[in-house]
Design a protein around this motif. Structure first.
Motif, short mmCIF file in Angstrom:
data_model
loop_
_atom_site.label_atom_id
_atom_site.label_comp_id
_atom_site.label_asym_id
_atom_site.label_seq_id
_atom_site.Cartn_x
_atom_site.Cartn_y
_atom_site.Cartn_z
N VAL A 34 -24.77 -14.37 102.60
CA VAL A 34 -24.16 -15.28 101.63
C VAL A 34 -25.24 -15.95 100.80
CG1 VAL A 34 -22.82 -17.40 101.37
CG2 VAL A 34 -22.07 -15.67 103.00
N LEU A 35 -26.30 -16.38 101.44
CA LEU A 35 -27.38 -17.06 100.75
C LEU A 35 -28.06 -16.15 99.73
CD1 LEU A 35 -29.02 -19.63 100.45
CD2 LEU A 35 -30.45 -18.87 102.33
N VAL A 36 -28.29 -14.91 100.10
CA VAL A 36 -28.91 -13.96 99.17
C VAL A 36 -28.05 -13.80 97.92
CG1 VAL A 36 -29.51 -11.53 98.85
CG2 VAL A 36 -30.22 -12.72 100.92
N LEU A 37 -26.76 -13.61 98.12
CA LEU A 37 -25.85 -13.44 96.98
C LEU A 37 -25.70 -14.73 96.19
CD1 LEU A 37 -23.18 -11.17 98.69
CD2 LEU A 37 -25.00 -10.48 97.11
N LEU A 38 -25.72 -15.84 96.87
CA LEU A 38 -25.66 -17.14 96.21
C LEU A 38 -26.87 -17.34 95.32
CD1 LEU A 38 -24.02 -19.83 96.16
CD2 LEU A 38 -25.50 -20.62 98.00
N ALA A 39 -28.03 -16.97 95.83
CA ALA A 39 -29.28 -17.10 95.06
C ALA A 39 -29.26 -16.21 93.82
CB ALA A 39 -30.48 -16.77 95.94
N LEU A 58 -24.07 -15.38 92.16
CA LEU A 58 -22.70 -14.87 92.25
C LEU A 58 -21.74 -15.99 92.62
CD1 LEU A 58 -23.27 -11.47 94.07
CD2 LEU A 58 -23.10 -11.93 91.63
N LYS A 59 -20.50 -15.86 92.19
CA LYS A 59 -19.47 -16.83 92.49
C LYS A 59 -18.87 -16.53 93.87
CE LYS A 59 -18.32 -17.65 87.71
NZ LYS A 59 -17.28 -17.69 86.71
N ASP A 60 -18.20 -17.53 94.43
CA ASP A 60 -17.64 -17.40 95.77
C ASP A 60 -16.72 -16.19 95.92
OD1 ASP A 60 -19.00 -19.69 96.44
OD2 ASP A 60 -17.24 -20.99 96.45
N ILE A 83 -18.79 -13.03 96.10
CA ILE A 83 -19.50 -12.96 97.38
C ILE A 83 -18.53 -12.55 98.49
CG2 ILE A 83 -20.71 -14.32 99.14
CD1 ILE A 83 -21.82 -16.05 96.82
N ALA A 84 -17.37 -13.17 98.52
CA ALA A 84 -16.38 -12.85 99.55
C ALA A 84 -15.97 -11.39 99.49
CB ALA A 84 -15.15 -13.75 99.38
N ARG A 85 -15.71 -10.88 98.30
CA ARG A 85 -15.33 -9.48 98.15
C ARG A 85 -16.43 -8.53 98.61
NH1 ARG A 85 -14.73 -8.83 92.67
NH2 ARG A 85 -14.13 -10.96 92.39
N SER A 105 -12.93 -13.63 103.77
CA SER A 105 -11.99 -14.40 102.97
C SER A 105 -12.74 -15.39 102.08
CB SER A 105 -11.01 -15.16 103.87
OG SER A 105 -11.68 -16.22 104.55
N LEU A 106 -12.08 -15.78 101.02
CA LEU A 106 -12.68 -16.77 100.12
C LEU A 106 -12.92 -18.07 100.85
CD1 LEU A 106 -13.59 -17.57 97.29
CD2 LEU A 106 -11.20 -18.06 96.74
N ARG A 107 -11.99 -18.44 101.72
CA ARG A 107 -12.15 -19.67 102.48
C ARG A 107 -13.38 -19.63 103.39
NH1 ARG A 107 -7.40 -22.78 105.76
NH2 ARG A 107 -8.71 -24.39 106.62
N ALA A 108 -13.58 -18.49 104.06
CA ALA A 108 -14.75 -18.33 104.93
C ALA A 108 -16.03 -18.39 104.11
CB ALA A 108 -14.68 -17.02 105.70
N CYS A 109 -16.01 -17.78 102.95
CA CYS A 109 -17.18 -17.80 102.08
C CYS A 109 -17.52 -19.23 101.68
CB CYS A 109 -16.92 -16.94 100.84
SG CYS A 109 -18.29 -16.94 99.67
N ARG A 110 -16.52 -19.97 101.27
CA ARG A 110 -16.75 -21.36 100.85
C ARG A 110 -17.26 -22.22 102.00
NH1 ARG A 110 -11.60 -21.86 96.78
NH2 ARG A 110 -12.65 -20.86 95.02
N ARG A 111 -16.79 -21.93 103.21
CA ARG A 111 -17.28 -22.66 104.38
C ARG A 111 -18.75 -22.36 104.61
NH1 ARG A 111 -17.16 -20.62 109.26
NH2 ARG A 111 -15.40 -19.26 108.77
#
Length: 56
Positions: A5-10, A13-15, A18-20, A25-31
């Motif tokens: 998640v951190l790599v994609l966030l850096a 990419l949007k939540d 990243i989730a896809r 799930s989008l909720r898990a990604c946001r957590r």
């Protein structure tokens, strides 16, 4: 999972993207993003990416 998640966030990419990509799930990604921001002491997604890059 958080490292991925951190790599994609850096990469900026949007939540939902990243989730896809990670098949979560989008909720898990946001957590994960929320927990990463707290762990890194970052106040924004951008700052989290910068901190992560500096730390390697």
């Amino acid at each position: 999972m958080k490292q991925a998640v951190l790599v994609l966030l850096a990469k900026g990419l949007k939540d939902d993207t990243i989730a896809r990509r990670l098949g979560i799930s989008l909720r898990a990604c946001r957590r994960h993003v929320s927990e990463l921001l707290e762990t890194l002491g970052a106040h924004s997604r951008f700052e989290a990416g910068v901190i992560a890059e500096r730390r390697g």
